[in-house]
Design a protein around this motif. Structure first.
Motif, PDB file in Angstrom:
ATOM      1  N   GLN A 453      49.292  34.947  43.660  1.00  0.00           N
ATOM      2  CA  GLN A 453      48.652  34.765  42.359  1.00  0.00           C
ATOM      3  C   GLN A 453      47.148  35.045  42.435  1.00  0.00           C
ATOM      4  O   GLN A 453      46.405  34.751  41.501  1.00  0.00           O
ATOM      5  CB  GLN A 453      48.881  33.334  41.856  1.00  0.00           C
ATOM      6  CG  GLN A 453      50.345  33.008  41.613  1.00  0.00           C
ATOM      7  CD  GLN A 453      50.975  33.953  40.595  1.00  0.00           C
ATOM      8  OE1 GLN A 453      50.580  33.980  39.441  1.00  0.00           O
ATOM      9  NE2 GLN A 453      51.952  34.739  41.025  1.00  0.00           N
ATOM     10  N   ALA A 454      46.706  35.632  43.534  1.00  0.00           N
ATOM     11  CA  ALA A 454      45.282  35.913  43.733  1.00  0.00           C
ATOM     12  C   ALA A 454      44.831  37.077  42.867  1.00  0.00           C
ATOM     13  O   ALA A 454      45.564  38.040  42.639  1.00  0.00           O
ATOM     14  CB  ALA A 454      45.018  36.227  45.199  1.00  0.00           C
ATOM     15  N   CYS A 455      43.604  36.978  42.389  1.00  0.00           N
ATOM     16  CA  CYS A 455      42.917  38.118  41.780  1.00  0.00           C
ATOM     17  C   CYS A 455      41.445  37.768  41.654  1.00  0.00           C
ATOM     18  O   CYS A 455      41.042  36.616  41.851  1.00  0.00           O
ATOM     19  CB  CYS A 455      43.511  38.507  40.429  1.00  0.00           C
ATOM     20  SG  CYS A 455      43.238  37.334  39.087  1.00  0.00           S
ATOM     21  N   VAL A 456      40.638  38.773  41.365  1.00  0.00           N
ATOM     22  CA  VAL A 456      39.226  38.576  41.051  1.00  0.00           C
ATOM     23  C   VAL A 456      38.941  39.359  39.773  1.00  0.00           C
ATOM     24  O   VAL A 456      39.755  40.158  39.321  1.00  0.00           O
ATOM     25  CB  VAL A 456      38.302  39.053  42.193  1.00  0.00           C
ATOM     26  CG1 VAL A 456      38.523  38.241  43.455  1.00  0.00           C
ATOM     27  CG2 VAL A 456      38.487  40.545  42.472  1.00  0.00           C
ATOM     28  N   TRP A 457      37.768  39.118  39.210  1.00  0.00           N
ATOM     29  CA  TRP A 457      37.322  39.866  38.020  1.00  0.00           C
ATOM     30  C   TRP A 457      35.994  40.500  38.414  1.00  0.00           C
ATOM     31  O   TRP A 457      34.947  39.882  38.327  1.00  0.00           O
ATOM     32  CB  TRP A 457      37.174  38.905  36.837  1.00  0.00           C
ATOM     33  CG  TRP A 457      36.922  39.563  35.517  1.00  0.00           C
ATOM     34  CD1 TRP A 457      35.725  39.864  34.964  1.00  0.00           C
ATOM     35  CD2 TRP A 457      37.919  39.977  34.569  1.00  0.00           C
ATOM     36  NE1 TRP A 457      35.888  40.445  33.733  1.00  0.00           N
ATOM     37  CE2 TRP A 457      37.232  40.525  33.462  1.00  0.00           C
ATOM     38  CE3 TRP A 457      39.305  39.937  34.544  1.00  0.00           C
ATOM     39  CZ2 TRP A 457      37.896  41.035  32.347  1.00  0.00           C
ATOM     40  CZ3 TRP A 457      39.961  40.432  33.429  1.00  0.00           C
ATOM     41  CH2 TRP A 457      39.260  40.977  32.346  1.00  0.00           C
ATOM     42  N   ALA A 458      36.054  41.736  38.945  1.00  0.00           N
ATOM     43  CA  ALA A 458      34.908  42.337  39.635  1.00  0.00           C
ATOM     44  C   ALA A 458      34.306  43.477  38.829  1.00  0.00           C
ATOM     45  O   ALA A 458      35.012  44.181  38.105  1.00  0.00           O
ATOM     46  CB  ALA A 458      35.337  42.842  41.007  1.00  0.00           C
ATOM     47  N   ARG A 459      33.006  43.676  39.005  1.00  0.00           N
ATOM     48  CA  ARG A 459      32.314  44.742  38.284  1.00  0.00           C
ATOM     49  C   ARG A 459      32.040  45.958  39.157  1.00  0.00           C
ATOM     50  O   ARG A 459      32.419  47.068  38.827  1.00  0.00           O
ATOM     51  CB  ARG A 459      30.994  44.222  37.699  1.00  0.00           C
ATOM     52  CG  ARG A 459      30.274  45.279  36.857  1.00  0.00           C
ATOM     53  CD  ARG A 459      29.080  44.716  36.118  1.00  0.00           C
ATOM     54  NE  ARG A 459      27.922  44.477  36.963  1.00  0.00           N
ATOM     55  CZ  ARG A 459      26.712  44.146  36.504  1.00  0.00           C
ATOM     56  NH1 ARG A 459      26.538  43.989  35.201  1.00  0.00           N
ATOM     57  NH2 ARG A 459      25.706  43.937  37.312  1.00  0.00           N
ATOM     58  N   ALA A 460      31.368  45.795  40.295  1.00  0.00           N
ATOM     59  CA  ALA A 460      30.999  46.925  41.144  1.00  0.00           C
ATOM     60  C   ALA A 460      32.119  47.236  42.127  1.00  0.00           C
ATOM     61  O   ALA A 460      32.833  46.347  42.584  1.00  0.00           O
ATOM     62  CB  ALA A 460      29.715  46.613  41.902  1.00  0.00           C
ATOM     63  N   SER A 461      32.282  48.521  42.469  1.00  0.00           N
ATOM     64  CA  SER A 461      33.357  48.915  43.382  1.00  0.00           C
ATOM     65  C   SER A 461      33.026  50.217  44.082  1.00  0.00           C
ATOM     66  O   SER A 461      32.219  51.023  43.603  1.00  0.00           O
ATOM     67  CB  SER A 461      34.686  49.077  42.623  1.00  0.00           C
ATOM     68  OG  SER A 461      35.129  47.849  42.090  1.00  0.00           O
TER      69      SER A 461
END
Length: 725
Positions: A453-461
């Motif tokens: 159920q892991a996730c992140v809400w990321a901007r830079a990649s």
């Protein structure tokens, strides 16, 4: 750009051939050529002593390459692949299944030399270059989350992670030096350095693809594939595939910059439930829970949140997941700064002291504008330091203990060029790859606590960030062009090997708040993206835009939740094959040359063609590819291979179901926790004749506990709606 400063490498002498690997001398420079798999080759020029940041996730599959001498070079063969290398001058040609896909540059200057170096180095600048020929009508796609035209032909694209401060320029938060063409080839630069791509760029050469890499090592993979999806699969096989994301993450996320107090966020949460808006996640943005002068080190502002567990518990009681914002800088005013500095956990300056990052607060260049508070002088965490990395990763457990479910991973773009990392790299080498290390650290923390159920809400990649989903496109301007650019950014990201994307629905900033019409059109487009979040400076809750918009937006939110069974099927397809949930027309219909030109319409999964409204008068131009299509709201049937010009009523976005496909829809719920395994789907819309109507979703749809829902539902309880005969 002065290309005469490059040393143009010419000679080619074979030094060794062992299995899949060949070593050459190229004008005194080592050139290693490796066959990695059928349809993939790696060329590496220069002495490679770079740090390994884990960008590559696979090893070569090829055991042996057949070598055949040519009159002025060598021919390498394996599987259906063939690479020809010539010397004096150096030239390459890349073949697959008997067809030549790429050659070195053919643009010859009047004075008798190639306008761009076929293969070149600028030792003084520490740069390397490769140039390839482009035929006149060859389109090129990919290169990360770029907000302009999807077809990069004619553009100068820079792969450099940047706080873009909007979606109005070529600058981008998410950059991937991977490009491909529906002509059957792709290329990927394996580097953490800045790469410039002159893709048929007129000032360089309109008939060439020039790759300028800001390091002396040139490390390039060439791909071959009959379809664009095969090229994406080559890239994701090499750099890592995206995992699935949790069901709840596909629900609605609500955010604002920002909820200033406990009372504000609780008022919004309660009103969402009272007004019957389905939502799964509510967000504490930066200033919503942090003390700005001392942030950031995982601490709640004690003046506003003396008991954060109580507040989070109240939100949980309303069935919200909780997202908290973070960034990888620690204020010099923070109580832990001195101890972290003593342990060497921050990036250093050229003198070996902690690099004290000071934000630009000048009126014309400040990233904060009139609303957002300037941030304190800070140290920037050094993720190349194993102890610092582990500290940051493990510190998240304190937030998870309070009840936080997911982190908004912001501001990964800030590494200065003159910084020095623990591993010895300068900011020049670290800058682009820093967000990958940052995202990985936070994702690992989430996986440790929440498993699948892991996730992140990321901007830079950067390269490989698809392994740590998911990403959102930051900070669009709140106007119609901001909406259009956000759609293109998400589609470009999907064409670059990353299957999940969201935007700030309603736009993040602007001189005025978005109009109700713009807000609703953004909502309508957003519900067909992989992920959906309302966010911006000022109110973004639907009731802020009047009763009519509130009522229409509620219908859209409800339909988003009805789409969850279908979207989970799309997620499973993405994890298995690398195909994005939002599919640009050039990716979904690569053989349809006319479809490529419609760059804001897209396929949501395999079954739905979405044509967002991106202008205030409601008019939309739509291209329907081959086959039959059914208007989702009117049921009208349309023959493909035709152009439509429609004026969409305010309540509807033009969406078309693809003949032969089915759309599974679930019940209206207020959050994903209300979804029951035995009642996942209550209606199936069949577009034309459908032979296997449940195949899209039946294969792999899971709840939080990992149950396979399709095995639990009585299909006889599903009502069918038939479009067409």
């Amino acid at each position: 750009m002065d290309f005469t400063r490059f040393e143009r490498l010419q000679g080619l002498t074979l030094l060794a051939h062992q299995g899949h690997c060949l070593d050459f001398d190229c004008d005194g420079q080592p050139l290693r050529v490796e066959a990695w798999r059928n349809g993939m080759v790696r060329l590496r020029l220069g002495h490679d002593q770079r740090a390994d940041y884990g960008l590559l996730m696979s090893q070569p599959e090829v055991a042996e390459v057949t070598l055949q001498p040519l009159a002025q070079g060598y021919c390498l063969r394996w599987g259906h692949s063939e690479l020809r290398l010539e010397s004096h001058p150096f030239r390459l040609s890349w073949w697959f299944a008997g067809r030549c896909l790429l050659t070195s540059v053919t643009d010859e200057h009047f004075r008798g030399w190639p306008r761009l170096p076929n293969l070149g180095r600028d030792e003084q600048a520490g740069q390397s270059m490769l140039a390839l020929a482009l035929e006149s009508e060859t389109p090129v796609y990919g290169l990360g989350e770029k907000f302009g035209a999807l077809n990069k032909r004619g553009q100068l694209i820079t792969s450099y992670v940047e706080d873009a401060l909007g979606v109005n320029t070529e600058l981008a938060y998410k950059n991937i030096p991977f490009a491909w063409s529906p002509e059957g080839w792709g290329l990927f630069v394996h580097t953490s350095a800045t790469v410039q791509h002159g893709v048929g760029y007129g000032p360089w050469s309109h008939r060439s693809y020039g790759l300028l890499v800001d390091e002396p090592v040139l490390d390039v993979f060439l791909f071959a594939g009959a379809q664009p999806l095969q090229l994406l699969q080559h890239y994701t096989w090499l750099t890592g595939t995206a995992p699935t994301v949790p069901l709840w993450s596909l629900g609605v996320w609500v955010s604002r910059a920002y909820y200033r107090t406990e009372e504000e966020i609780m008022e919004a949460a309660q009103e969402l439930r009272q007004r019957r808006f389905p939502v799964d996640v509510i967000t504490f943005d930066g200033r919503a829970w942090q003390d700005t002068p001392t942030r950031y080190n995982f601490e709640w502002d004690p003046s506003r949140y003396p008991d954060p567990a109580r507040v989070v518990g109240q939100l949980k009681a309303l069935d919200f997941r909780v997202c908290c914002w973070e960034y990888p800088l620690v204020s010099v005013n923070n109580r832990d700064f001195a101890e972290m500095e003593a342990k060497g956990w921050f990036l250093k300056n050229q003198q070996g002291e902690t690099y004290r990052y000071a934000w630009d607060t000048s009126a014309k260049t400040s990233p904060f504008g009139k609303v957002l508070t300037p941030l304190p002088v800070s140290g920037m965490l050094d993720f190349t330091h194993p102890e610092a990395y582990a500290y940051w990763r493990d510190k998240h457990q304190e937030l998870f203990d309070v009840g936080v479910d997911v982190m908004k991973v912001d501001f990964g773009e800030q590494v200065p060029m003159d910084a020095v990392a623990y591993n010895g790299d300068s900011g020049r080498q670290l800058h682009n790859v820093y967000p990958l290390l940052y995202n990985r650290s936070v994702y690992e923390a989430s996986a440790e606590r929440y498993g699948d159920q892991a996730c992140v809400w990321a901007r830079a990649s950067w390269t490989g960030s698809q392994r740590y989903p998911l990403q959102w496109g930051g900070d669009p301007q709140s106007d119609w062009e901001g909406l259009a650019a956000s759609i293109r950014g998400g589609l470009s990201w999907g064409m670059s090997g990353a299957p999940y994307h969201a935007t700030d629905v309603g736009g993040f900033y602007g001189q005025e708040q978005p109009s109700g019409e713009l807000y609703l059109r953004w909502v309508q487009a957003g519900i067909f993206a992989s992920h959906f979040r309302i966010h911006g400076i000022g109110p973004r809750e639907p009731w802020a835009f009047g009763e009519q918009i509130e009522a229409l937006a509620r219908q859209q939110f409800e339909f988003r939740y009805r789409l969850l069974p279908y979207l989970m099927g799309c997620v499973e397809q993405a994890a298995a094959s690398g195909i994005p949930v939002m599919r640009a027309m050039a990716l979904a219909f690569p053989d349809d040359r006319l479809a490529r030109g419609f760059e804001t319409q897209f396929m949501c999964g395999p079954s739905l063609l979405v044509a967002p409204v991106i202008r205030a008068d409601g008019w939309v131009e739509v291209w329907l590819p081959e086959g039959e299509w059914y208007h989702l709201w009117t049921g009208e049937r349309y023959q493909g291979q035709q152009f439509l010009r429609l004026q969409a009523p305010l309540a509807q976005i033009p969406v078309f179901g693809r003949a032969g496909h089915a759309l599974p829809l679930g019940p209206v719920v207020q959050h994903s926790g209300e979804i029951k395994a035995e009642a996942l789907v209550n209606e199936l819309w069949c577009f034309g004749e459908v032979s296997e109507p449940v195949c899209v979703w039946q294969q792999a749809i899971r709840l939080q506990d990992g149950q396979w829902l399709a095995e639990q539902q009585d299909l006889s309880q599903i009502s069918l709606r038939q479009f067409g005969g």
